[in-house]
Design an enzyme around this catalytic site. Structure first.
Site, PDB file in Angstrom:
ATOM      1  N   TYR A 108      12.709  -9.345   2.936  1.00  0.00           N
ATOM      2  CA  TYR A 108      11.134  -8.358   3.720  1.00  0.00           C
ATOM      3  C   TYR A 108      10.632  -8.687   4.812  1.00  0.00           C
ATOM      4  CZ  TYR A 108       8.210  -4.651   2.869  1.00  0.00           C
ATOM      5  OH  TYR A 108       7.647  -3.445   3.399  1.00  0.00           O
ATOM      6  N   ARG A 161       5.705   5.467  10.947  1.00  0.00           N
ATOM      7  CA  ARG A 161       4.663   4.326  11.406  1.00  0.00           C
ATOM      8  C   ARG A 161       5.168   2.877  10.260  1.00  0.00           C
ATOM      9  NH1 ARG A 161       0.202   1.649   8.263  1.00  0.00           N
ATOM     10  NH2 ARG A 161       1.978   1.990   7.231  1.00  0.00           N
ATOM     11  N   LYS A 179      11.540  -2.864  -0.105  1.00  0.00           N
ATOM     12  CA  LYS A 179      10.577  -3.017  -1.575  1.00  0.00           C
ATOM     13  C   LYS A 179      11.467  -3.047  -3.093  1.00  0.00           C
ATOM     14  CE  LYS A 179       6.558  -3.215   0.636  1.00  0.00           C
ATOM     15  NZ  LYS A 179       5.234  -2.115   0.581  1.00  0.00           N
ATOM     16  N   GLU A 250       5.436   5.443   1.169  1.00  0.00           N
ATOM     17  CA  GLU A 250       5.619   4.596   2.245  1.00  0.00           C
ATOM     18  C   GLU A 250       5.715   4.214   3.494  1.00  0.00           C
ATOM     19  OE1 GLU A 250       5.458   1.151   0.288  1.00  0.00           O
ATOM     20  OE2 GLU A 250       5.629   0.068   1.699  1.00  0.00           O
ATOM     21  N   ASP A 251       4.761   3.967   4.363  1.00  0.00           N
ATOM     22  CA  ASP A 251       4.787   3.803   5.630  1.00  0.00           C
ATOM     23  C   ASP A 251       5.553   5.115   5.787  1.00  0.00           C
ATOM     24  OD1 ASP A 251       4.542   0.765   5.626  1.00  0.00           O
ATOM     25  OD2 ASP A 251       6.879   0.815   6.439  1.00  0.00           O
ATOM     26  N   ASP A 273       1.706   2.608  -1.068  1.00  0.00           N
ATOM     27  CA  ASP A 273       1.192   1.381  -1.375  1.00  0.00           C
ATOM     28  C   ASP A 273       0.442   1.096  -0.234  1.00  0.00           C
ATOM     29  OD1 ASP A 273       2.482  -1.942  -2.550  1.00  0.00           O
ATOM     30  OD2 ASP A 273       3.618  -1.997  -0.335  1.00  0.00           O
ATOM     31  N   ASP A 274       0.339   0.861   1.134  1.00  0.00           N
ATOM     32  CA  ASP A 274      -0.240   0.828   2.536  1.00  0.00           C
ATOM     33  C   ASP A 274      -1.541   1.286   2.395  1.00  0.00           C
ATOM     34  OD1 ASP A 274       2.683   0.404   3.409  1.00  0.00           O
ATOM     35  OD2 ASP A 274       2.138   3.054   3.795  1.00  0.00           O
ATOM     36  N   ASN A 414       0.202  -7.315  10.556  1.00  0.00           N
ATOM     37  CA  ASN A 414       1.691  -7.841   9.938  1.00  0.00           C
ATOM     38  C   ASN A 414       2.131  -7.070  11.669  1.00  0.00           C
ATOM     39  OD1 ASN A 414       1.300  -8.957   8.112  1.00  0.00           O
ATOM     40  ND2 ASN A 414       1.580  -6.991   6.808  1.00  0.00           N
TER      41      ASN A 414
END
Ligand code: NAD
Length: 557
Positions: A108, A161, A179, A250-251, A273-274, A414
């Site tokens: 990850y 993203r 993930k 996710e993203d 999750d973000d 990050n």
């Protein structure tokens, strides 16, 4: 004779259309490689297909670890581990579980970012489902092609993203795959029941559209009503084909992430999750820091740099936690302040602000710089979620240390290159008083006689446990109260020894224990609030523990 075989007559004879290697070795969930016992080799018809010496799982782990370490490049390690996962899942997960600190950064963040950028070039074998705009009208049929029955956990992205890397289109598949690997390794969700999905609706990334090895549709991103109709069909198909599934968004890009979460969170168990996972992990860090600051959550004023999914998600959960402690909601919101790319988020900017920022647009004069905002707002905690490096300057960190005996400084952006400041800067500029955490790992820092071990505010501490808890009790919805329960549990698991070295998160070595505790807290919350669809077991923790996937071989003969 040999010549005839090589000259192409084979397909007409049907030979190569039959599997050549025993299914036991071809299926990564069944394969044991050199660990098939003599009895199994006889019973399953594998004799001669494998070298004669039988290895133990521990010996295989040792060999695989050596193979990973032999590679000097992180992406090469990722490729090796991906191939191992596609060949032998028990061995892959045993390796990850037994060497979690070393393996997680390879499967990850940060390596997965590079892997996504190169996903087309390093592509070897498909894992998961690609559902594309071309499948509109038959998405349920595509989902039915997935060979495993009863999928329980889906991680889905549309690649807009990816981490801090922007629009990577179909290359984003590395994220759902990674993930879900973390779910299996860190929370024991059986890999059989997991399904990574990439929704390919195109990309705006010109390098990909022209890219030689790009694996996705070569078209501009579909937006607006057509996009919404595609997502609506996808969700209806998931509910029809996998009615037991928990879905993790996710993203997704900002404009879709909040909308989709709110539109669908009551239609099927789902979370982002973000937004919510990040909120859980950051709030846990704040709560864990309180014994060091010597005050309570009610005493905090938090200034965020960056008002996107992560920042406003954290603020929303902070508000929920403060309200649970008796503070009024308006007062709790006034404890959260944002600086975005245009300066302090204030009421006079309301007409130009995105909806998710509005609850935090306070009646206050406009301020353009972070340094001025720190001086004016006097925060106790400064949280960086802007993706802009070197923005927590010496002046700002020094100011935080003047305002607070123990300033909380979380540089969560990050990857490492995007962090608002480094661990060393935070400790040095605050004379060792900062309570620091980061999104990406930083090495320990020695300052005079003291060594600090910065905590990593990694979502890995939250989402696997939340997912396990939701699956264990078959919750019909994933609520903010569950993330609050998860954050409190994570904070409780930070030991005095962790705090003594400045770390506001437990060691990653304890991740399965952490996930189990979080799952138990989440399932308890679901049962208490009437959202569990399964009867409550007498001993919830024992029930969940007994159902966690342990990467060990089963005997087939
Ligand atoms: P996002 O795109 O939703 O939000 C970014 C925000 O930063 C936007 O509000 C934008 O206006 C603001 N911004 C951009 N440039 C700025 C500048 N120069 N000054 C001030 N604000 C600026 O992204 P996100 O999902 O909120 O993620 C933001 C960062 O947080 C990323 O780097 C991501 O990697 C990191 N993140 C870390 C974790 C974690 O460590 N657990 C979890 C999620 C996100």
């Amino acid at each position: 004779m040999l010549e005839t075989q090589l000259s192409g007559g084979l397909t007409s004879q049907g030979g190569p259309l039959q599997p050549q290697i025993s299914g036991w070795m071809a299926d990564p969930l069944l394969n044991k490689g050199t660990a098939f016992t003599d009895r199994e080799r006889d019973a399953l018809g594998l004799r001669g297909l494998l070298p004669p010496r039988v290895f133990t799982l521990a010996e295989q782990v040792e060999r695989s670890l050596a193979a990973v370490r032999r590679k000097s490049d992180a992406l090469e390690k990722y490729i090796y581990l991906t191939n191992l996962q596609n060949r032998n899942e028990v061995l892959f997960y045993r390796l990850v579980v037994d060497h979690v600190e070393e393996m997680v950064p390879l499967i990850y963040t940060p390596t997965v970012g590079q892997a996504c950028l190169e996903y087309g070039a390093i592509f070897q074998r498909s894992r998961g489902l690609f559902v594309t705009m071309k499948d509109k009208g038959r998405i349920a049929d595509v989902l039915r092609l997935w060979p495993h029955q009863g999928v329980r956990l889906i991680v889905v992205t549309d690649g807009e993203r990816i981490l801090g890397l922007g629009d990577l289109g179909a290359l984003g598949m590395g994220i759902p795959v990674g993930k879900l690997a973390l779910y299996s390794a860190c929370a024991g969700v059986h890999p059989y029941y997991t399904l990574p999905i990439t929704l390919d609706v195109g990309t705006e990334n010109p390098e990909l559209l022209d890219g030689r090895y790009y694996i996705g549709l070569r078209q501009r991103r579909v937006r607006g009503a057509a996009y919404d109709a595609f997502i609506a069909e996808f969700i209806a198909a998931v509910r029809e084909v996998f009615p037991q599934a928990l879905l993790q968004w996710e993203d997704f890009g900002n404009a879709n992430a909040f909308r989709l979460l709110h539109a669908y969170r009551r239609q099927l168990p789902s979370f982002n999750d973000d937004i919510q996972g990040t909120a859980g992990v950051a709030l846990a860090g704040l709560l864990a820091a309180l014994p060091l600051t010597g005050n309570s959550l009610r005493d905090q004023t938090v200034l965020f740099l960056g008002a996107g999914e992560a920042g406003t998600g954290i603020a929303d959960l902070f508000v929920a936690a403060a309200v649970a402690e008796g503070m009024s909601e308006p007062e709790a919101r006034r404890r959260c302040w944002f600086v975005d790319s245009k300066g302090l988020v204030v009421l006079s900017r309301a007409a130009q602000l995105a909806e998710h920022k509005l609850p935090y647009a306070h009646d206050y004069p406009e301020i353009t710089s972070l340094a001025e905002a720190v001086a004016a707002i006097k925060p106790t905690a400064l949280i960086g979620v802007s993706g802009t490096p070197a923005t927590f300057t010496r002046e700002i960190v020094t100011r935080m240390a003047q305002l607070n005996a123990r300033p909380i400084i979380f540089a969560l952006s990050n990857p490492t290159s995007k962090a608002e400041c480094t661990a060393e800067q935070a400790y040095a500029w605050s004379e060792g008083r900062a309570i620091f955490a980061s999104g990406s790992p930083f090495a320990p820092v020695t300052l005079g006689q003291r060594t600090f071990v910065p905590g990593q505010g990694n979502n890995i501490y939250i989402f696997p446990g939340v997912g396990l808890g939701v699956l264990a009790c078959e919750a019909r919805e994933v609520t903010d109260a569950m993330f609050l329960a998860a954050a409190r549990t994570l904070a409780r698991l930070v030991s005095p020894e962790d705090l003594a070295i400045g770390r506001v998160y437990p060691s990653l070595e304890r991740i399965r224990e952490v996930s189990l505790e979080i799952a138990t807290a989440v399932a308890t919350e679901a049962h208490d609030s009437g959202l569990a669809r399964r009867p409550r077991p007498l001993d919830l923790a024992a029930d969940i523990r007994s159902r966690m996937f342990e990467p060990n071989y089963r005997e087939y003969a």
